[in-house]
Design a protein around this motif. Structure first.
Motif, short mmCIF file in Angstrom:
data_model
loop_
_atom_site.label_atom_id
_atom_site.label_comp_id
_atom_site.label_asym_id
_atom_site.label_seq_id
_atom_site.Cartn_x
_atom_site.Cartn_y
_atom_site.Cartn_z
N SER A 153 67.10 115.69 -18.84
CA SER A 153 67.44 115.23 -17.49
C SER A 153 67.48 116.35 -16.46
N SER A 184 73.94 114.65 -16.98
CA SER A 184 73.65 114.82 -18.41
C SER A 184 74.84 114.32 -19.21
N ILE A 185 75.14 113.04 -19.02
CA ILE A 185 76.25 112.39 -19.70
C ILE A 185 75.81 111.00 -20.12
N SER A 210 70.60 111.32 -18.39
CA SER A 210 70.04 111.41 -19.73
C SER A 210 70.08 110.04 -20.40
N THR A 269 68.72 114.58 -24.81
CA THR A 269 68.27 114.09 -23.51
C THR A 269 69.09 114.73 -22.38
N SER A 270 70.24 115.31 -22.72
CA SER A 270 71.01 116.06 -21.73
C SER A 270 70.30 117.36 -21.34
N GLN A 271 69.33 117.76 -22.11
CA GLN A 271 68.49 118.91 -21.76
C GLN A 271 67.28 118.43 -20.95
N ASN A 277 72.03 115.41 -11.08
CA ASN A 277 71.76 115.28 -12.51
C ASN A 277 73.04 114.88 -13.23
#
Length: 177
Positions: A166, A41-42, A79, A162-164, A39
């Motif tokens: 992904s 989230s960046i 994300s 969207t970092s949550q 994952n």
């Protein structure tokens, strides 16, 4: 199955350059052949229309690291970004071998004052989620309460983005494996 965390951000929780992504992915390829789901989230600062693998020298370098892992059977999630763009996404989400994840609201929680002012509704695409031709799927990303590394005095935190979304998708893939 084991959970492996490789931190792609600096000690202040900031993302500074594509080199951080490349170094992290290359480390995984060399040191953790057992990892099957990643994952990310960046997001990077630049937005791209369509696949961005060969858009710049730095996206080509990230794409090469992604391709190495992908060819070894790793599924990578990223994300989509929180710019509200309907046509563009940031790297690494815009890359061919990355599953890009946009956000939907987990519930009807009201309005999001952080990114936009649209009223939320369960399973509705958030007004901040980037999309476009390279968006692969959507997952819960608005008002997500979880354990948080950045929690201040609390073992839980609530974030939007969207970092949550992904990690929801990546976690589901890991569970399926």
């Amino acid at each position: 199955a084991k959970l492996v965390m490789v931190k792609m951000i600096d000690r202040n929780g900031r993302f500074q350059s594509a080199d951080q992504i490349i170094s992290s992915l290359n480390w995984l390829a060399l040191n953790r052949p057992d990892v099957k789901v990643v994952n990310m989230s960046i997001v990077t600062g630049a937005l791209f229309t369509g696949d961005c693998d060969s858009a710049t020298a730095w996206t080509m370098a990230i794409s090469a690291a992604v391709a190495t892992l992908h060819s070894a059977g790793v599924t990578l999630f990223a994300s989509a970004g929180n710019d509200g763009s309907l046509r563009q996404m940031a790297a690494p989400a815009c890359m061919r071998d990355v599953v890009s994840v946009g956000a939907v609201s987990d519930s009807a929680y009201g309005t999001d004052q952080g990114f936009c002012r649209d009223r939320s509704a369960a399973d509705r695409v958030t007004c901040f989620s980037d999309s476009g031709t390279t968006l692969d799927l959507l997952a819960p990303g608005a008002l997500i309460t979880s354990t948080g590394l950045r929690s201040q005095g609390s073992p839980i935190s609530t974030y939007i983005g969207t970092s949550q979304a992904s990690p929801h998708a990546a976690g589901t893939a890991a569970l399926m494996l």
